[in-house]
Write a protein that holds these residues in place. Structure first.
Motif, PDB file in Angstrom:
ATOM      1  N   ILE A  96       0.905  -1.179   0.042  1.00 54.46           N
ATOM      2  CA  ILE A  96       0.155   0.021  -0.027  1.00 54.46           C
ATOM      3  C   ILE A  96       0.799   1.197  -0.184  1.00 54.46           C
ATOM      4  O   ILE A  96       1.995   1.469   1.047  1.00 54.46           O
ATOM      5  CB  ILE A  96      -0.862  -0.006   1.243  1.00 54.46           C
ATOM      6  CG1 ILE A  96      -1.683  -1.167   1.644  1.00 54.46           C
ATOM      7  CG2 ILE A  96      -1.882   1.022   1.094  1.00 54.46           C
ATOM      8  CD1 ILE A  96      -1.815  -1.368   2.971  1.00 54.46           C
ATOM      9  N   MET A  97       0.487   2.084  -0.898  1.00 58.04           N
ATOM     10  CA  MET A  97       1.034   3.496  -1.017  1.00 58.04           C
ATOM     11  C   MET A  97       0.027   4.473  -0.148  1.00 58.04           C
ATOM     12  O   MET A  97      -1.001   4.318  -0.464  1.00 58.04           O
ATOM     13  CB  MET A  97       1.517   4.162  -2.226  1.00 58.04           C
ATOM     14  CG  MET A  97       2.525   3.584  -2.792  1.00 58.04           C
ATOM     15  SD  MET A  97       3.132   4.629  -4.237  1.00 58.04           S
ATOM     16  CE  MET A  97       4.667   3.625  -5.046  1.00 58.04           C
ATOM     17  N   MET A  98       0.600   5.129   1.087  1.00 57.04           N
ATOM     18  CA  MET A  98      -0.095   5.888   1.679  1.00 57.04           C
ATOM     19  C   MET A  98       0.298   7.282   1.815  1.00 57.04           C
ATOM     20  O   MET A  98       1.469   7.748   1.986  1.00 57.04           O
ATOM     21  CB  MET A  98      -0.225   5.338   3.059  1.00 57.04           C
ATOM     22  CG  MET A  98      -0.942   3.996   3.212  1.00 57.04           C
ATOM     23  SD  MET A  98      -0.838   3.343   4.826  1.00 57.04           S
ATOM     24  CE  MET A  98      -2.380   4.500   5.635  1.00 57.04           C
ATOM     25  N   GLY A  99      -0.511   8.315   1.316  1.00 55.92           N
ATOM     26  CA  GLY A  99      -0.087   9.576   1.126  1.00 55.92           C
ATOM     27  C   GLY A  99      -0.499  10.596   2.221  1.00 55.92           C
ATOM     28  O   GLY A  99      -0.512  10.022   3.180  1.00 55.92           O
ATOM     29  N   ILE A 100      -0.426  11.770   2.029  1.00 62.64           N
ATOM     30  CA  ILE A 100      -0.564  12.789   3.173  1.00 62.64           C
ATOM     31  C   ILE A 100      -2.079  13.183   3.508  1.00 62.64           C
ATOM     32  O   ILE A 100      -2.873  12.555   2.767  1.00 62.64           O
ATOM     33  CB  ILE A 100       0.000  14.309   2.747  1.00 62.64           C
ATOM     34  CG1 ILE A 100      -0.528  14.746   1.599  1.00 62.64           C
ATOM     35  CG2 ILE A 100       1.528  14.159   2.553  1.00 62.64           C
ATOM     36  CD1 ILE A 100      -0.110  16.117   1.228  1.00 62.64           C
ATOM     37  N   GLY A 101      -2.220  13.524   4.473  1.00 65.68           N
ATOM     38  CA  GLY A 101      -3.545  13.920   4.960  1.00 65.68           C
ATOM     39  C   GLY A 101      -4.098  13.002   6.280  1.00 65.68           C
ATOM     40  O   GLY A 101      -3.739  12.107   6.650  1.00 65.68           O
ATOM     41  N   VAL A 104      -6.117   9.546   5.503  1.00 61.63           N
ATOM     42  CA  VAL A 104      -5.098   8.772   5.351  1.00 61.63           C
ATOM     43  C   VAL A 104      -4.632   8.159   6.701  1.00 61.63           C
ATOM     44  O   VAL A 104      -4.395   7.075   6.886  1.00 61.63           O
ATOM     45  CB  VAL A 104      -4.085   9.083   4.505  1.00 61.63           C
ATOM     46  CG1 VAL A 104      -3.085   8.114   4.013  1.00 61.63           C
ATOM     47  CG2 VAL A 104      -4.738   9.358   3.174  1.00 61.63           C
ATOM     48  N   THR A 105      -3.975   9.094   7.556  1.00 62.17           N
ATOM     49  CA  THR A 105      -3.176   8.890   8.687  1.00 62.17           C
ATOM     50  C   THR A 105      -4.392   7.889   9.513  1.00 62.17           C
ATOM     51  O   THR A 105      -3.753   6.888  10.252  1.00 62.17           O
ATOM     52  CB  THR A 105      -2.974   9.983   9.597  1.00 62.17           C
ATOM     53  OG1 THR A 105      -2.068  10.748   8.725  1.00 62.17           O
ATOM     54  CG2 THR A 105      -2.338   9.759  10.856  1.00 62.17           C
ATOM     55  N   ARG A 106      -5.845   8.162   9.738  1.00 61.54           N
ATOM     56  CA  ARG A 106      -6.503   7.303  10.500  1.00 61.54           C
ATOM     57  C   ARG A 106      -6.508   6.031  10.217  1.00 61.54           C
ATOM     58  O   ARG A 106      -6.668   5.216  10.934  1.00 61.54           O
ATOM     59  CB  ARG A 106      -7.826   7.873  10.618  1.00 61.54           C
ATOM     60  CG  ARG A 106      -8.056   9.346  11.312  1.00 61.54           C
ATOM     61  CD  ARG A 106      -8.590   9.473  12.510  1.00 61.54           C
ATOM     62  NE  ARG A 106      -8.851   8.347  13.332  1.00 61.54           N
ATOM     63  CZ  ARG A 106      -8.501   8.173  14.645  1.00 61.54           C
ATOM     64  NH1 ARG A 106      -7.594   8.991  14.930  1.00 61.54           N
ATOM     65  NH2 ARG A 106      -8.874   7.079  15.357  1.00 61.54           N
ATOM     66  N   ILE A 107      -6.417   5.789   8.685  1.00 58.90           N
ATOM     67  CA  ILE A 107      -6.424   4.421   8.329  1.00 58.90           C
ATOM     68  C   ILE A 107      -5.416   3.422   8.872  1.00 58.90           C
ATOM     69  O   ILE A 107      -5.760   2.227   9.260  1.00 58.90           O
ATOM     70  CB  ILE A 107      -6.223   4.364   6.674  1.00 58.90           C
ATOM     71  CG1 ILE A 107      -7.522   5.034   6.037  1.00 58.90           C
ATOM     72  CG2 ILE A 107      -6.096   2.943   6.154  1.00 58.90           C
ATOM     73  CD1 ILE A 107      -7.194   5.324   4.631  1.00 58.90           C
ATOM     74  N   ASP A 165       0.118  -2.308  -4.726  1.00 58.93           N
ATOM     75  CA  ASP A 165      -1.320  -3.037  -5.038  1.00 58.93           C
ATOM     76  C   ASP A 165      -2.154  -2.022  -5.024  1.00 58.93           C
ATOM     77  O   ASP A 165      -3.182  -1.825  -5.755  1.00 58.93           O
ATOM     78  CB  ASP A 165      -1.633  -4.054  -4.133  1.00 58.93           C
ATOM     79  CG  ASP A 165      -0.695  -5.266  -4.335  1.00 58.93           C
ATOM     80  OD1 ASP A 165      -0.446  -5.684  -5.552  1.00 58.93           O
ATOM     81  OD2 ASP A 165      -0.067  -5.689  -3.268  1.00 58.93           O
ATOM     82  N   ILE A 166      -2.286  -1.155  -4.057  1.00 62.39           N
ATOM     83  CA  ILE A 166      -3.115  -0.078  -3.773  1.00 62.39           C
ATOM     84  C   ILE A 166      -2.567   1.222  -3.337  1.00 62.39           C
ATOM     85  O   ILE A 166      -1.598   1.318  -2.550  1.00 62.39           O
ATOM     86  CB  ILE A 166      -4.325  -0.622  -2.536  1.00 62.39           C
ATOM     87  CG1 ILE A 166      -4.659  -1.663  -2.939  1.00 62.39           C
ATOM     88  CG2 ILE A 166      -5.386   0.625  -2.509  1.00 62.39           C
ATOM     89  CD1 ILE A 166      -5.501  -2.276  -1.631  1.00 62.39           C
ATOM     90  N   GLY A 167      -3.024   2.477  -3.962  1.00 57.86           N
ATOM     91  CA  GLY A 167      -2.436   3.677  -3.508  1.00 57.86           C
ATOM     92  C   GLY A 167      -3.671   4.339  -2.830  1.00 57.86           C
ATOM     93  O   GLY A 167      -4.678   4.551  -3.548  1.00 57.86           O
ATOM     94  N   ILE A 168      -3.459   4.839  -1.685  1.00 56.85           N
ATOM     95  CA  ILE A 168      -4.376   5.779  -1.000  1.00 56.85           C
ATOM     96  C   ILE A 168      -4.046   7.217  -0.681  1.00 56.85           C
ATOM     97  O   ILE A 168      -3.036   7.324  -0.145  1.00 56.85           O
ATOM     98  CB  ILE A 168      -4.826   4.917   0.321  1.00 56.85           C
ATOM     99  CG1 ILE A 168      -5.043   3.468   0.143  1.00 56.85           C
ATOM    100  CG2 ILE A 168      -5.889   5.797   1.134  1.00 56.85           C
ATOM    101  CD1 ILE A 168      -5.215   2.826   1.629  1.00 56.85           C
ATOM    102  N   LEU A 169      -4.794   7.985  -1.165  1.00 55.75           N
ATOM    103  CA  LEU A 169      -4.625   9.333  -0.892  1.00 55.75           C
ATOM    104  C   LEU A 169      -5.752  10.131  -0.528  1.00 55.75           C
ATOM    105  O   LEU A 169      -6.826   9.920  -0.977  1.00 55.75           O
ATOM    106  CB  LEU A 169      -3.694   9.893  -2.194  1.00 55.75           C
ATOM    107  CG  LEU A 169      -4.697   9.889  -3.643  1.00 55.75           C
ATOM    108  CD1 LEU A 169      -4.395  11.289  -4.456  1.00 55.75           C
ATOM    109  CD2 LEU A 169      -4.008   8.624  -4.427  1.00 55.75           C
ATOM    110  N   GLY A 170      -5.681  11.538   0.010  1.00 53.63           N
ATOM    111  CA  GLY A 170      -6.570  12.535   0.214  1.00 53.63           C
ATOM    112  C   GLY A 170      -6.233  13.681  -0.755  1.00 53.63           C
ATOM    113  O   GLY A 170      -5.645  13.439  -1.533  1.00 53.63           O
ATOM    114  N   CYS A 171      -7.268  14.658  -0.302  1.00 56.00           N
ATOM    115  CA  CYS A 171      -6.977  15.761  -1.087  1.00 56.00           C
ATOM    116  C   CYS A 171      -7.501  17.079  -0.360  1.00 56.00           C
ATOM    117  O   CYS A 171      -8.206  16.798   0.697  1.00 56.00           O
ATOM    118  CB  CYS A 171      -7.849  15.779  -2.419  1.00 56.00           C
ATOM    119  SG  CYS A 171      -9.483  15.516  -2.282  1.00 56.00           S
TER     120      CYS A 171
END
Length: 244
Positions: A96-101, A104-107, A165-171
């Motif tokens: 998993i790629m986890m971006g900023i925000g 995302v952090t709570r995940i 496999d999965i990239g997770i990001l906010g905005c």
């Protein structure tokens, strides 16, 4: 930092929409006395979340994104529900790629399976340090204390060396034309790198993003494989995962 009550969170939400609001208008809106609103405002100003203006209150003068703690406090319950839903959707063994925000952090709090996490989000790293089942890869670059992340070309190079496999990001915001936005070019470039280097991309965005504003494009919502949100009245052809 203060713990924001529900009314203070609502005041900040209205400030983000209106910039400046008069004390008497807020008192009428919340059906409380002006003295009660002034106490809320004084606490918000003392913590740096707001500033006093003539007869009212406004957002602090700033050019970049609001502080990490402020963003974390806003819409906390909704963000937490989104985070749980996302974490429960991640299969065991995924990279998993986890971006900023802050959403995302709570995940990271709810990741339970054996995963590999690739991130520039320092709060994600801090949360996962106590989970021996999860492999964490952290980018190096320019540390931003307020945002609790790392940015720069070195982070783009870092993300480009993986395929997740999965990239997770906010905005920061979503426009009326359904485009995810960020405040700064460096933030948008990092999100675009996650989009490019992930087989599936998931966007997490609470409904307040549709009433926020930002100036740098990330991508159209149509580019995401899943969108986790409590926002309603979106086109039916979007891959929405509704949060109630």
């Amino acid at each position: 930092m203060i713990n924001l009550n529900a009314r203070q969170q609502n005041i900040l939400k209205r400030l983000r929409q209106n910039e400046d609001i008069q004390i008497d208008i807020m008192a009428d809106y919340f059906q409380v006395t002006t003295q009660t609103i002034r106490r809320d405002v004084n606490q918000l100003c003392k913590a740096g979340y707001a500033r006093r203006v003539h007869g009212g209150v406004g957002l602090p003068v700033q050019l970049t994104n609001s502080s990490y703690q402020l963003r974390s406090d806003l819409q906390f319950d909704v963000k937490d529900k989104i985070a749980k839903k996302v974490a429960n959707s991640i299969p065991d063994g995924a990279t998993i790629m986890m971006g900023i925000g802050t959403t995302v952090t709570r995940i990271a709090y709810y990741l339970k399976t054996k995963n590999r996490v690739i991130t520039n989000n320092l709060q994600v790293v801090k949360i996962l340090e106590s989970n021996p089942e999860i492999e964490v890869y952290i980018a190096g670059g320019l540390f931003r204390a307020q945002q609790q992340d790392v940015v720069g070309n070195s982070v783009l190079t870092f993300f480009n060396s993986f395929e997740a496999d999965i990239g997770i990001l906010g905005c920061a915001a979503i426009t009326s034309s359904h485009t995810a936005m960020e405040h700064e070019t460096a933030e948008a470039e990092l999100s675009q790198s996650i989009l490019k280097n992930s087989r599936q991309t998931w966007l997490v965005a609470d409904a307040s993003k549709w009433t926020s504003s930002a100036s740098v494009k990330i991508a159209s919502l149509s580019k995401f494989d899943q969108i986790y949100t409590n926002q309603t009245d979106l086109p039916e052809d979007f891959p929405l995962i509704s949060i109630k």
